[in-house]
Motif scaffolding. Structure first.
Motif, PDB file in Angstrom:
ATOM      1  N   UNK A  91       0.810  -1.222   0.000  1.00 48.73           N
ATOM      2  CA  UNK A  91       0.000   0.000   0.000  1.00 48.73           C
ATOM      3  C   UNK A  91       0.843   1.273   0.000  1.00 48.73           C
ATOM      4  N   UNK A  92       1.979   1.237   0.690  1.00 48.83           N
ATOM      5  CA  UNK A  92       2.754   2.462   0.903  1.00 48.83           C
ATOM      6  C   UNK A  92       4.069   2.442   0.143  1.00 48.83           C
ATOM      7  N   UNK A  93       4.401   3.602  -0.463  1.00 43.30           N
ATOM      8  CA  UNK A  93       5.670   3.760  -1.135  1.00 43.30           C
ATOM      9  C   UNK A  93       6.580   4.669  -0.343  1.00 43.30           C
ATOM     10  N   UNK A  94       7.119   5.668  -1.000  1.00 38.52           N
ATOM     11  CA  UNK A  94       8.103   6.589  -0.421  1.00 38.52           C
ATOM     12  C   UNK A  94       7.421   7.937  -0.172  1.00 38.52           C
ATOM     13  N   UNK A  95       7.310   8.332   1.090  1.00 36.66           N
ATOM     14  CA  UNK A  95       6.591   9.579   1.369  1.00 36.66           C
ATOM     15  C   UNK A  95       7.292  10.793   0.785  1.00 36.66           C
ATOM     16  N   UNK A  96       8.633  10.735   0.642  1.00 37.06           N
ATOM     17  CA  UNK A  96       9.354  11.871   0.056  1.00 37.06           C
ATOM     18  C   UNK A  96       8.952  12.055  -1.409  1.00 37.06           C
ATOM     19  N   UNK A  97       8.820  10.946  -2.126  1.00 35.63           N
ATOM     20  CA  UNK A  97       8.330  11.028  -3.508  1.00 35.63           C
ATOM     21  C   UNK A  97       6.871  11.495  -3.519  1.00 35.63           C
ATOM     22  N   UNK A 149      -6.058   8.669  12.035  1.00 35.02           N
ATOM     23  CA  UNK A 149      -6.887   7.554  11.561  1.00 35.02           C
ATOM     24  C   UNK A 149      -6.251   6.189  11.767  1.00 35.02           C
ATOM     25  N   UNK A 150      -4.926   6.147  11.939  1.00 36.26           N
ATOM     26  CA  UNK A 150      -4.262   4.860  12.059  1.00 36.26           C
ATOM     27  C   UNK A 150      -4.007   4.237  10.705  1.00 36.26           C
ATOM     28  N   UNK A 151      -3.566   2.991  10.707  1.00 42.59           N
ATOM     29  CA  UNK A 151      -3.209   2.327   9.454  1.00 42.59           C
ATOM     30  C   UNK A 151      -3.909   0.998   9.283  1.00 42.59           C
ATOM     31  N   UNK A 152      -5.159   0.912   9.708  1.00 37.55           N
ATOM     32  CA  UNK A 152      -5.912  -0.338   9.587  1.00 37.55           C
ATOM     33  C   UNK A 152      -6.183  -0.665   8.112  1.00 37.55           C
ATOM     34  N   UNK A 153      -6.552  -1.897   7.850  1.00 36.75           N
ATOM     35  CA  UNK A 153      -6.898  -2.315   6.487  1.00 36.75           C
ATOM     36  C   UNK A 153      -8.036  -1.447   5.932  1.00 36.75           C
ATOM     37  N   UNK A 154      -8.976  -1.123   6.788  1.00 36.63           N
ATOM     38  CA  UNK A 154     -10.109  -0.301   6.354  1.00 36.63           C
ATOM     39  C   UNK A 154      -9.640   1.094   5.924  1.00 36.63           C
ATOM     40  N   UNK A 155      -8.744   1.686   6.700  1.00 36.39           N
ATOM     41  CA  UNK A 155      -8.224   3.014   6.371  1.00 36.39           C
ATOM     42  C   UNK A 155      -7.405   2.954   5.082  1.00 36.39           C
ATOM     43  N   UNK A 156      -6.584   1.911   4.933  1.00 34.91           N
ATOM     44  CA  UNK A 156      -5.770   1.763   3.722  1.00 34.91           C
ATOM     45  C   UNK A 156      -6.655   1.652   2.476  1.00 34.91           C
ATOM     46  N   UNK A 195       2.837   9.430   1.948  1.00 34.65           N
ATOM     47  CA  UNK A 195       2.851  10.806   2.451  1.00 34.65           C
ATOM     48  C   UNK A 195       1.756  10.995   3.506  1.00 34.65           C
ATOM     49  N   UNK A 196       0.599  10.390   3.264  1.00 31.70           N
ATOM     50  CA  UNK A 196      -0.541  10.570   4.179  1.00 31.70           C
ATOM     51  C   UNK A 196      -0.493   9.643   5.390  1.00 31.70           C
ATOM     52  N   UNK A 197       0.091   8.444   5.241  1.00 25.34           N
ATOM     53  CA  UNK A 197      -0.080   7.422   6.278  1.00 25.34           C
ATOM     54  C   UNK A 197       1.202   6.943   6.955  1.00 25.34           C
TER      55      UNK A 197
END
Length: 205
Positions: A91-97, A149-156, A195-197
């Motif tokens: 789900x998550x990449x590089x927040x700097x990018x 919001x946290x990083x739950x599956x629902x939030x993702x 960036x968001x999570x």
């Protein structure tokens, strides 16, 4: 004369309440507008005439009467069904990018080369990183998005779908459908997600 009346109707479309109701129906105005674009608009760089004319069903629905209630819910369900989640579960990449993508307002404009890399231009509508002093307020602040919001599956899943196709959760949203319309790639969406999570992102400090 008919062309002039159509233009007058377009200009008066928001004046119905003032007794200046357009003479033509919404369908007639849409048809004439498409004919005008096809005749007078020229493609340049990444801004193509075809992109203006090739509206999908959601764009056509949202160009007509305001959608509410069951009709809005039906469109949202249809749009949610178009979302393609990451097949590899990443789900998550590089927040700097992701920050660079959010800052980048280039892409799909007449001054951009066709096939170039698009930005998200997220700051045009949202506050994101509190250190950035220039941002729009058309959309809600996203500062501390993940922290709150946290990083739950629902939030993702919600966040991914919202970026991919904003109409999945709000019919006729003015937010671009970044994934659905091919504005951002899957990798770019991952970076904006980070960036968001990502807890290390300045958004969540």
């Amino acid at each position: 004369m008919r062309y002039q009346m159509i233009l007058l109707s377009l200009l008066c479309a928001g004046c119905a309440g003032a007794g200046l109701a357009p003479e033509f129906s919404a369908a007639q105005i849409a048809s004439e507008a498409e004919a005008l674009i096809a005749r007078d608009f020229q493609s340049k760089g990444a801004a193509s005439r075809e992109r203006l004319l090739q509206r999908d069903a959601a764009q056509k629905q949202c160009s007509g009467a305001t959608l509410e209630g069951a009709a809005a819910a039906e469109l949202e369900a249809q749009q949610l069904a178009t979302v393609r989640y990451p097949a590899d579960g990443k789900w998550l990449g590089d927040w700097k990018k992701g920050e660079a993508i959010a800052q980048n307002g280039r892409g799909m404009q007449s001054s951009d080369a066709a096939g170039g890399v698009n930005g998200g231009n997220c700051y045009a509508c949202h506050q994101i990183n509190k250190k950035e002093i220039s941002f729009g307020n058309l959309g809600p602040s996203l500062s501390q998005y993940g922290k709150l919001r946290g990083g739950s599956e629902e939030v993702l899943r919600y966040t991914w779908a919202k970026i991919y196709n904003a109409q999945a959760y709000r019919a006729c949203s003015v937010m671009p459908r970044f994934g659905h319309q091919g504005i951002l790639t899957e990798e770019q969406i991952r970076d904006v997600m980070a960036l968001l999570l990502d807890p290390a992102s300045p958004v969540n400090q």
